[in-house]
Scaffold this motif. Structure first.
Motif, PDB file in Angstrom:
ATOM      1  N   ASN A   1       0.814  -1.207   0.000  1.00  0.00           N
ATOM      2  CA  ASN A   1       0.000   0.000   0.000  1.00  0.00           C
ATOM      3  C   ASN A   1       0.848   1.257   0.000  1.00  0.00           C
ATOM      4  O   ASN A   1       0.519   2.254  -0.644  1.00  0.00           O
ATOM      5  N   HIS A   2       1.973   1.203   0.727  1.00  0.00           N
ATOM      6  CA  HIS A   2       2.843   2.378   0.808  1.00  0.00           C
ATOM      7  C   HIS A   2       3.423   2.720  -0.559  1.00  0.00           C
ATOM      8  O   HIS A   2       3.390   3.880  -0.995  1.00  0.00           O
ATOM      9  N   PHE A   3       3.917   1.693  -1.262  1.00  0.00           N
ATOM     10  CA  PHE A   3       4.597   1.972  -2.524  1.00  0.00           C
ATOM     11  C   PHE A   3       3.642   2.151  -3.694  1.00  0.00           C
ATOM     12  O   PHE A   3       4.013   2.723  -4.708  1.00  0.00           O
ATOM     13  N   LEU A   4       2.410   1.682  -3.553  1.00  0.00           N
ATOM     14  CA  LEU A   4       1.450   1.912  -4.630  1.00  0.00           C
ATOM     15  C   LEU A   4       0.997   3.361  -4.684  1.00  0.00           C
ATOM     16  O   LEU A   4       0.496   3.822  -5.704  1.00  0.00           O
ATOM     17  N   ARG A   5       1.140   4.074  -3.565  1.00  0.00           N
ATOM     18  CA  ARG A   5       0.728   5.485  -3.562  1.00  0.00           C
ATOM     19  C   ARG A   5       1.620   6.321  -4.463  1.00  0.00           C
ATOM     20  O   ARG A   5       1.178   7.286  -5.066  1.00  0.00           O
ATOM     21  N   ASP A   6       2.888   5.945  -4.552  1.00  0.00           N
ATOM     22  CA  ASP A   6       3.836   6.564  -5.488  1.00  0.00           C
ATOM     23  C   ASP A   6       3.704   8.087  -5.515  1.00  0.00           C
ATOM     24  O   ASP A   6       3.279   8.663  -6.520  1.00  0.00           O
ATOM     25  N   PRO A   7       4.033   8.805  -4.428  1.00  0.00           N
ATOM     26  CA  PRO A   7       3.886  10.263  -4.400  1.00  0.00           C
ATOM     27  C   PRO A   7       4.776  10.940  -5.449  1.00  0.00           C
ATOM     28  O   PRO A   7       5.848  10.445  -5.786  1.00  0.00           O
ATOM     29  N   LEU A   8       4.306  12.081  -5.962  1.00  0.00           N
ATOM     30  CA  LEU A   8       5.051  12.802  -6.992  1.00  0.00           C
ATOM     31  C   LEU A   8       6.164  13.627  -6.360  1.00  0.00           C
ATOM     32  O   LEU A   8       6.021  14.176  -5.256  1.00  0.00           O
ATOM     33  N   SER A   9       7.267  13.737  -7.097  1.00  0.00           N
ATOM     34  CA  SER A   9       8.340  14.619  -6.655  1.00  0.00           C
ATOM     35  C   SER A   9       7.948  16.069  -6.954  1.00  0.00           C
ATOM     36  O   SER A   9       6.960  16.327  -7.658  1.00  0.00           O
ATOM     37  N   ARG A  10       8.733  17.025  -6.457  1.00  0.00           N
ATOM     38  CA  ARG A  10       8.421  18.429  -6.693  1.00  0.00           C
ATOM     39  C   ARG A  10       8.450  18.744  -8.191  1.00  0.00           C
ATOM     40  O   ARG A  10       7.580  19.433  -8.709  1.00  0.00           O
ATOM     41  N   GLN A  11       9.456  18.204  -8.902  1.00  0.00           N
ATOM     42  CA  GLN A  11       9.542  18.456 -10.341  1.00  0.00           C
ATOM     43  C   GLN A  11       8.335  17.869 -11.078  1.00  0.00           C
ATOM     44  O   GLN A  11       7.791  18.481 -12.012  1.00  0.00           O
ATOM     45  N   GLN A  12       7.907  16.685 -10.646  1.00  0.00           N
ATOM     46  CA  GLN A  12       6.740  16.065 -11.288  1.00  0.00           C
ATOM     47  C   GLN A  12       5.474  16.874 -11.028  1.00  0.00           C
ATOM     48  O   GLN A  12       4.645  17.047 -11.921  1.00  0.00           O
ATOM     49  N   ARG A  13       5.331  17.389  -9.786  1.00  0.00           N
ATOM     50  CA  ARG A  13       4.137  18.183  -9.472  1.00  0.00           C
ATOM     51  C   ARG A  13       4.093  19.451 -10.313  1.00  0.00           C
ATOM     52  O   ARG A  13       3.041  19.855 -10.803  1.00  0.00           O
ATOM     53  N   GLU A  14       5.234  20.110 -10.464  1.00  0.00           N
ATOM     54  CA  GLU A  14       5.281  21.337 -11.261  1.00  0.00           C
ATOM     55  C   GLU A  14       4.953  21.041 -12.736  1.00  0.00           C
ATOM     56  O   GLU A  14       4.221  21.799 -13.383  1.00  0.00           O
ATOM     57  N   LEU A  15       5.490  19.930 -13.251  1.00  0.00           N
ATOM     58  CA  LEU A  15       5.229  19.574 -14.644  1.00  0.00           C
ATOM     59  C   LEU A  15       3.758  19.201 -14.833  1.00  0.00           C
ATOM     60  O   LEU A  15       3.129  19.581 -15.829  1.00  0.00           O
TER      61      LEU A  15
END
Length: 842
Positions: free
Chosen positions: A153-167
């Motif tokens: 469950n932890h790794f399926l969440r796959d949070p976005l990095s700052r660069q990914q969020r900006e893109l």
């Protein structure tokens, strides 16, 4: 004994997982791996050389063994391994788990957790249509091995990095919606100085937010290669096909292309054009509707309407006014309620639904589904202008949904549920398959064996017919094949087909996968290039709509979009769609032919469709030469009596003309034909035998009926091949010499002779014909013209007269050899009389 190497960058989640589990999964650095002397490379989850970094330089080294585990569809760039485990499952990890399970290898909890994460990632936690039961089974097994669900469950969440969020924010802010024939595409682009990992993940997030049919995100890098990630939630967009334009690939709903040197603006322009053009046409109401519309007259009573629905097996009917316009819908449920209240005498319009929700043939299926849900409409009429052309029911929509899921599973690598091995196919077909598969492989073409060949292979029956379909240029492939195999090549550019005919009499048909549109009943179809499913859908019956994709070992799985294997097992003949017999009325004869040849049964609905087509007199709309060819095939069956009896039972023969029947004298004559042709199998050429039962079928027609049938179809083959009445008159005398029998029957060609034997009403006829076939026709003259000239007869007509007289005497038993024949000639000339032969009493 293998060692793990990452040839490229790691995603954020993978990088974190590896950092925590490093001691469980020792990894060689790229430098360390390349410094070693490699003897085997095992590639997982790809077949693209471009994904393997510096390892791609080793792929062609004959001293290095290449093993591949993958589940992606093949592309032009796909490499071939020495050993391959490439199958249509949702996750490549499933293939690895299955191999470990077969070898009874122990899987640690950490390994089980990693594999389970991979399966969840690639199947969308089992929500993607590419998911198979094997993925679920592998996941269950991994949980038994101790996979940790909290870690999962932890790794399926796959949070976005700052660069990914900006893109992601830029993608959502600066995109555009492009609408075309396939639906809506959200197209967005951005530029960065360096690559940002996880472009596919961002495309999926954009799709969730925008809600369009598909999304393409394009990332441009300053002075470097550009990338595309594509995601779709509609079958109208095949993103794998789109990405192949740039050498990429993937799945139907998730694909990508990378390292593109083409400018960003040019890539976006091409994507816009593809969306507007509709590279993959979306599914429309006309693709799923039933063409046969069940309707009732507005004057129908509730009792009559209920009975009609029950007999037809429909749940609802359209109510039409006197002009044929739809005025309402009535369901069996509404009629049942009215009957419960004793209102059977009331008009059906009193309980019908007046506000009818309808669609046009071009309405997208997604819109039809929405109407069914929002309006709670179980049956939706399809109206073209003011004309009712079809019906879409809940059943039609459900069938298409489940069929799409099956297609998605099969389409990814061209395989289906049942294995078929063609390696033991008899010659010459085995040689043809080997050669054509090699040619198709070299040209990167998808090649399939289809139709009756696959049907007979599944039934274990011999076949004399090989049909191939290629997704590409069939004529070019057939031309190359003719250079390898020889044979006479005939091409049909209009129909995208080619035929190779060989001196042995066999033929090989190759066609481009195509779809057919019939502008009117029984018309020749308009043809356009399409895919395999469309090609199989245009075929006559489900049992003939099967295919197998040909591979180098001639082994593969059966592709079955329309339930053909189930119908083979159930031994039934079923059409693919309700308009089948109107599109091609000769399928009526074909249905009976296959039914009797295979020992199957035409299923009830198909029988109803035959009945409806015959009531509409569709056989008269068929081109005469096509109908005659189908009759030829039907009457050339091993047991034409069974076929004719079934055609009579279904009233098909009466569809040719009301006087054409298989009963009484006609039936007896054809039964006689079967007996005689079995006793004298070499009397008539096999290719001409079918004409005799056809002529016998028409032997009892009135003069007017014969004229009408000839005018109706223009069949020159129905012209009687000899003057029957005159021949009978000459053959009816009580006593006849053998020479007289011979002189009459010598004038008849074999087909006419066999007809005469079947038709003759006189009890002596068959004995005389049998004497002719067994003895008289085999007599060879022993006295020739030179003998007659040497005996003193002057040149001229007298020589012919004496030659015939000598032959008659020989047939009548006056002499049997040359010496006695010359003696007979001398006696007869001395007496100067024509001899009188011994008589024969029938």
């Amino acid at each position: 004994g293998s060692q793990l190497v990452f040839p490229g960058r790691l995603g954020t989640g993978v990088e974190e997982f590896y950092a925590l589990h490093r001691r469980f999964f020792p990894v060689l650095s790229l430098k360390e791996a390349l410094a070693q002397e490699l003897d085997r490379i095992v590639v997982v989850d790809t077949r693209l050389a471009s994904r393997l970094g510096p390892f791609r330089e080793h792929l062609q080294n004959p001293n290095i063994e290449l093993h591949i585990y993958d589940h992606h569809p093949p592309t032009a760039e796909a490499v071939r391994g020495d050993q391959e485990w490439v199958e249509a499952v949702g996750a490549a990890a499933t293939l690895l788990v299955e191999r470990c399970r077969e070898a009874e290898l122990e899987i640690s909890p950490e390994e089980a957790t990693l594999a389970l994460i991979a399966i969840h990632e690639e199947t969308g936690s089992f929500r993607y249509s590419s998911t198979t039961s094997r993925d679920l089974s592998a996941a269950a097994f991994l949980q038994e091995c101790g996979a940790n669900l909290e870690v999962l469950n932890h790794f399926l969440r796959d949070p976005l990095s700052r660069q990914q969020r900006e893109l992601l924010e830029e993608f959502l802010t600066h995109g555009e919606v492009v609408t075309g024939a396939s639906g809506s595409l959200y197209l967005t682009s951005a530029e960065r100085k360096s690559s940002i990992f996880g472009l596919g993940l961002l495309a999926a997030r954009v799709l969730e937010v925008q809600g369009t049919d598909a999304v393409c995100v394009v990332l441009g890098l300053e002075g470097k290669h550009n990338s595309i990630a594509a995601r779709s939630q509609s079958d109208a967009f095949d993103m794998a096909v789109w990405m192949q334009h740039w050498g990429g690939g993937g799945h139907r709903r998730a694909a990508a292309a990378s390292k593109l040197d083409e400018p960003l603006t040019s890539i976006c322009d091409k994507l816009r054009s593809m969306a507007r053009r509709g590279e993959m046409r979306r599914l429309l109401a006309k693709d799923v509707m039933s063409h046969e519309v069940f309707s009732l007259d507005s004057t129908s009573t509730i009792d009559g309407a209920a009975q009609a629905l029950r007999e037809a097996g429909h749940h609802a009917a359209c109510i039409l006014d006197s002009d044929g316009a739809i005025v309402g819908l009535v369901s069996r449920r509404d009629l049942g309620k009215a009957l419960d209240h004793g209102l059977g005498h009331a008009p059906a319009i009193s309980v019908m639904t007046h506000r009818v929700v309808s669609v046009t043939p071009e309405t997208p299926v997604e819109e039809v589904r929405r109407l069914v849900v929002e309006r709670s409409a179980g049956t939706i009429p399809v109206i073209d202008g003011e004309r009712l052309v079809g019906i879409v029911s809940r059943t039609d929509l459900l069938r298409e949904m489940y069929q799409q899921a099956e297609e998605e599973s099969q389409w990814r690598t061209g395989i289906g549920p049942s294995e078929l091995d063609l390696s033991s196919t008899p010659q010459p077909y085995r040689e043809w398959l080997d050669v054509v598969e090699d040619l198709a492989h070299d040209r990167r073409l998808r090649l399939y064996a289809v139709g009756g060949f696959v049907r007979d292979a599944l039934l274990g029956r011999p076949t004399d017919d090989l049909d191939l379909v290629v997704e590409g240029d069939a004529i070019a492939l057939a031309t190359a094949l003719s250079q390898h195999l020889g044979g006479k090549l005939t091409t049909h550019e209009k129909y995208l087909t080619a035929t190779l005919r060989f001196p042995c009499g066999n033929k090989l048909d190759i066609a481009t996968a195509r779809r057919e549109v019939y502008c009117r009943p029984a018309a020749l179809p308009e043809v356009a290039q399409s895919n395999l499913k469309s090609d199989l859908y245009r075929r006559d019956f489900t049992i003939n709509s099967l295919a197998i994709r040909l591979s180098t070992d001639l082994k593969g799985s059966v592709i079955d979009f329309f339930g053909g294997q189930a119908d083979l097992e159930g031994r039934v003949i079923r059409v693919l769609h309700n308009h089948s017999f109107f599109d091609d009325p000769t399928r009526i004869l074909r249905a009976v032919r296959f039914e009797q040849r295979l020992g199957f049964t035409i299923e009830p609905h198909t029988q109803q469709l035959i009945k409806a087509a015959l009531a509409a007199d569709v056989l008269t709309l068929t081109r005469p030469e096509r109908l005659l060819e189908e009759l030829r095939l039907t009457l050339a069956e091993t047991d034409p009596l069974k076929v004719l009896a079934r055609l009579e039972q279904l009233n098909v023969l009466a569809g040719l003309h009301p006087e054409v029947r298989f009963r009484g004298k006609v039936k007896g004559r054809i039964e006689r034909f079967i007996e005689i042709s079995a006793e004298y199998p070499d009397l008539v050429e096999a290719s001409d035998l079918w004409r005799i039962p056809l002529l016998l079928l028409c032997s009892d027609l009135s003069e007017k009926g014969g004229q009408e049938l000839g005018a109706r179809f223009g069949w020159h083959g129905l012209v009687w091949p000899f003057e029957f009445t005159a021949t009978v008159g000459r053959f009816c005398r009580r006593e006849m010499r053998a020479s007289e029998i011979g002189n009459i029957l010598d004038l008849l060609p074999p087909v006419s002779l066999l007809l005469f034997a079947c038709l003759s009403p006189h009890t002596n006829f068959w004995h005389r014909i049998k004497l002719y076939l067994d003895e008289i026709c085999h007599v060879t003259p022993v006295v020739n013209g030179n003998d007659i000239l040497q005996a003193g007869v002057e040149r001229g007509p007298e020589v012919s007269r004496w030659k015939q007289a000598a032959f008659d005497a020989q047939r009548d038993g006056e002499f049997h050899d040359r010496q006695s024949g010359l003696e007979w000639l001398e006696r007869s000339l001395s007496a100067n009389t024509t001899p009188v032969a011994a008589s024969y009493t029938g």
